[in-house]
Design a protein around this motif. Structure first.
Motif, short mmCIF file in Angstrom:
data_model
loop_
_atom_site.label_atom_id
_atom_site.label_comp_id
_atom_site.label_asym_id
_atom_site.label_seq_id
_atom_site.Cartn_x
_atom_site.Cartn_y
_atom_site.Cartn_z
N MET A 128 -50.50 1.35 9.21
CA MET A 128 -49.51 0.48 8.59
C MET A 128 -49.28 0.98 7.16
O MET A 128 -50.23 1.39 6.49
N PRO A 129 -48.03 0.95 6.69
CA PRO A 129 -47.80 1.38 5.30
C PRO A 129 -48.65 0.55 4.33
O PRO A 129 -48.68 -0.68 4.41
N MET A 130 -49.32 1.24 3.39
CA MET A 130 -50.22 0.56 2.45
C MET A 130 -49.49 -0.43 1.56
O MET A 130 -50.08 -1.43 1.14
N TYR A 131 -48.24 -0.15 1.25
CA TYR A 131 -47.53 -1.04 0.34
C TYR A 131 -47.38 -2.44 0.93
O TYR A 131 -47.29 -3.42 0.18
N ILE A 132 -47.39 -2.57 2.24
CA ILE A 132 -47.30 -3.90 2.86
C ILE A 132 -48.55 -4.72 2.50
O ILE A 132 -48.45 -5.91 2.21
N LEU A 133 -49.70 -4.08 2.49
CA LEU A 133 -50.93 -4.75 2.09
C LEU A 133 -50.85 -5.21 0.64
O LEU A 133 -51.20 -6.35 0.31
#
Length: 185
Positions: A128-133
């Motif tokens: 999952m793209p880290m920026y979503i976290l």
């Protein structure tokens, strides 16, 4: 004003939903790890990432909720011993300063999230793209800043009471019977 009240109720319900499910996810992941390790001989590879995401979401989305309910951490020894007028001034100054700090943190954390997004980094197990976290960090700081501004405004508007949250009257000003009804100290 009706629009703002409806928006506020919507944000409250969204915060409650997000916080509830984040805590449930944390519990499920923590419980599932030893169970799957015992029964299947391995742990779910994504459990740590889901737990990390849930803890981050609960932490930063909880800022606004805690400010609204007057459940935030406070160092209140000096405040509790102060007379009403001092507490009233502090109940305006402290939320204003806190809001300013939260907005500055929201700005810098937004820059950080955008940098992570540009890097294209993804999580190891879920890909999952880290920026979503990390996007919940500036959102939480911003919502918290708005909530502390609301706390400040409630204290400016109401001259007779001190509020520690928009929905929480300062227990120093509550009468004994109100304390028993609400359960506050």
């Amino acid at each position: 004003m009706k629009l703002f009240r409806a928006l506020d109720r919507g944000i409250l319900k969204l915060e409650e939903f997000i916080l509830s499910y984040a805590v449930i996810l944390i519990a499920l992941m923590v419980i599932s790890k030893p169970i799957t390790r015992t029964l299947l001989g391995y742990t779910l590879p994504f459990a740590d990432e889901v737990s990390q995401i849930s803890v981050t979401v609960a932490t930063f989305m909880g800022i606004s909720y805690a400010a609204r309910k007057g459940r935030h951490i406070s160092m209140s020894a000096f405040y509790d011993l102060s007379p009403f007028k001092v507490r009233k001034v502090l109940s305006i100054f402290i939320p204003a300063l806190t809001a300013a700090i939260l907005f500055v943190l929201a700005y810098y954390s937004t820059l950080y999230v955008l940098d992570i997004k540009d890097s294209g980094r993804v999580t190891a197990a879920l890909q999952m793209p880290m920026y979503i976290l990390y996007m919940f960090i500036p959102i939480g700081f911003s919502l918290g800043g708005v909530q502390f501004l609301r706390n400040m405004w409630v204290n400016i508007r109401d001259k007779e009471n001190v509020y520690i949250g928009t929905e929480a009257l300062d227990y120093n000003d509550m009468e004994d019977e109100k304390v028993e009804e609400t359960g506050h100290l």
